[in-house]
Design a protein around this motif. Structure first.
Motif, PDB file in Angstrom:
ATOM      1  N   GLY A 189      44.570  -1.388  54.772  1.00 33.76           N
ATOM      2  CA  GLY A 189      44.419  -1.053  53.362  1.00 33.76           C
ATOM      3  C   GLY A 189      45.737  -1.167  52.615  1.00 33.76           C
ATOM      4  O   GLY A 189      45.773  -1.679  51.492  1.00 33.76           O
ATOM      5  N   GLN A 190      46.818  -0.693  53.248  1.00 38.53           N
ATOM      6  CA  GLN A 190      48.139  -0.787  52.620  1.00 38.53           C
ATOM      7  C   GLN A 190      48.575  -2.240  52.491  1.00 38.53           C
ATOM      8  O   GLN A 190      49.146  -2.638  51.475  1.00 38.53           O
ATOM      9  CB  GLN A 190      49.169  -0.005  53.437  1.00 38.53           C
ATOM     10  CG  GLN A 190      49.045   1.487  53.319  1.00 38.53           C
ATOM     11  CD  GLN A 190      50.073   2.205  54.187  1.00 38.53           C
ATOM     12  OE1 GLN A 190      50.606   1.650  55.145  1.00 38.53           O
ATOM     13  NE2 GLN A 190      50.343   3.453  53.847  1.00 38.53           N
TER      14      GLN A 190
ATOM     15  N   GLU B 198      49.505  -6.938  49.095  1.00 37.63           N
ATOM     16  CA  GLU B 198      49.190  -8.332  48.798  1.00 37.63           C
ATOM     17  C   GLU B 198      48.676  -8.477  47.364  1.00 37.63           C
ATOM     18  O   GLU B 198      49.099  -9.382  46.639  1.00 37.63           O
ATOM     19  CB  GLU B 198      48.138  -8.839  49.779  1.00 37.63           C
ATOM     20  CG  GLU B 198      47.748 -10.281  49.579  1.00 37.63           C
ATOM     21  CD  GLU B 198      46.688 -10.721  50.574  1.00 37.63           C
ATOM     22  OE1 GLU B 198      45.896 -11.600  50.210  1.00 37.63           O
ATOM     23  OE2 GLU B 198      46.650 -10.196  51.699  1.00 37.63           O
ATOM     24  N   THR B 199      47.813  -7.573  46.956  1.00 38.54           N
ATOM     25  CA  THR B 199      47.279  -7.603  45.588  1.00 38.54           C
ATOM     26  C   THR B 199      48.388  -7.392  44.571  1.00 38.54           C
ATOM     27  O   THR B 199      48.449  -8.101  43.554  1.00 38.54           O
ATOM     28  CB  THR B 199      46.185  -6.532  45.422  1.00 38.54           C
ATOM     29  OG1 THR B 199      45.155  -6.766  46.386  1.00 38.54           O
ATOM     30  CG2 THR B 199      45.583  -6.569  44.031  1.00 38.54           C
ATOM     31  N   GLN B 200      49.274  -6.447  44.827  1.00 39.06           N
ATOM     32  CA  GLN B 200      50.391  -6.192  43.914  1.00 39.06           C
ATOM     33  C   GLN B 200      51.308  -7.408  43.811  1.00 39.06           C
ATOM     34  O   GLN B 200      51.750  -7.771  42.714  1.00 39.06           O
ATOM     35  CB  GLN B 200      51.197  -4.974  44.372  1.00 39.06           C
ATOM     36  CG  GLN B 200      50.511  -3.654  44.116  1.00 39.06           C
ATOM     37  CD  GLN B 200      51.324  -2.485  44.651  1.00 39.06           C
ATOM     38  OE1 GLN B 200      52.037  -2.602  45.638  1.00 39.06           O
ATOM     39  NE2 GLN B 200      51.207  -1.352  43.985  1.00 39.06           N
TER      40      GLN B 200
ATOM     41  N   ASN C  72      49.676 -10.052  41.703  1.00 40.84           N
ATOM     42  CA  ASN C  72      49.711  -9.676  40.290  1.00 40.84           C
ATOM     43  C   ASN C  72      51.100  -9.892  39.686  1.00 40.84           C
ATOM     44  O   ASN C  72      51.236 -10.366  38.558  1.00 40.84           O
ATOM     45  CB  ASN C  72      49.269  -8.228  40.109  1.00 40.84           C
ATOM     46  CG  ASN C  72      47.789  -8.037  40.360  1.00 40.84           C
ATOM     47  OD1 ASN C  72      47.008  -8.980  40.278  1.00 40.84           O
ATOM     48  ND2 ASN C  72      47.397  -6.824  40.692  1.00 40.84           N
ATOM     49  N   ILE C  73      52.131  -9.568  40.447  1.00 41.69           N
ATOM     50  CA  ILE C  73      53.505  -9.776  39.979  1.00 41.69           C
ATOM     51  C   ILE C  73      53.777 -11.272  39.804  1.00 41.69           C
ATOM     52  O   ILE C  73      54.336 -11.695  38.793  1.00 41.69           O
ATOM     53  CB  ILE C  73      54.514  -9.139  40.955  1.00 41.69           C
ATOM     54  CG1 ILE C  73      54.426  -7.608  40.879  1.00 41.69           C
ATOM     55  CG2 ILE C  73      55.935  -9.599  40.654  1.00 41.69           C
ATOM     56  CD1 ILE C  73      55.180  -6.897  41.982  1.00 41.69           C
ATOM     57  N   ALA C  74      53.359 -12.072  40.780  1.00 40.85           N
ATOM     58  CA  ALA C  74      53.568 -13.522  40.688  1.00 40.85           C
ATOM     59  C   ALA C  74      52.825 -14.095  39.484  1.00 40.85           C
ATOM     60  O   ALA C  74      53.362 -14.935  38.761  1.00 40.85           O
ATOM     61  CB  ALA C  74      53.100 -14.205  41.975  1.00 40.85           C
ATOM     62  N   ASP C  75      51.605 -13.624  39.252  1.00 38.31           N
ATOM     63  CA  ASP C  75      50.841 -14.094  38.096  1.00 38.31           C
ATOM     64  C   ASP C  75      51.530 -13.743  36.787  1.00 38.31           C
ATOM     65  O   ASP C  75      51.592 -14.568  35.872  1.00 38.31           O
ATOM     66  CB  ASP C  75      49.425 -13.521  38.110  1.00 38.31           C
ATOM     67  CG  ASP C  75      48.533 -14.181  39.147  1.00 38.31           C
ATOM     68  OD1 ASP C  75      48.880 -15.284  39.609  1.00 38.31           O
ATOM     69  OD2 ASP C  75      47.495 -13.584  39.488  1.00 38.31           O
TER      70      ASP C  75
END
Length: 60
Positions: free
Chosen positions: A7-8, A13-15, A18-21
């Motif tokens: 989960g972590q 990975e999601t964060q 989002n930062i790269a986007d």
């Protein structure tokens, strides 16, 4: 890996995505990849050059 670690990892990975986007803005993902790879390669060359410069020279 335990369920909590998965989960972590997924949250991280999601964060990161989002930062790269947000960093690339309206730039195409392929162009952004090439841009980032260029910086990574430049950093590699710089570190290689610095490590090579710190080596003792051989007296001939």
């Amino acid at each position: 890996m335990t369920n909590g670690q998965n989960g972590q990892k997924k949250k991280l990975e999601t964060q990161l995505w989002n930062i790269a986007d947000s960093l690339r803005g309206k730039m195409n993902a392929d162009e952004f990849r090439d841009y980032c790879l260029g910086f990574i390669f430049y950093k590699y060359l710089l570190e290689f050059r610095l490590s090579h410069a710190k080596r003792p020279s051989r007296a001939e």
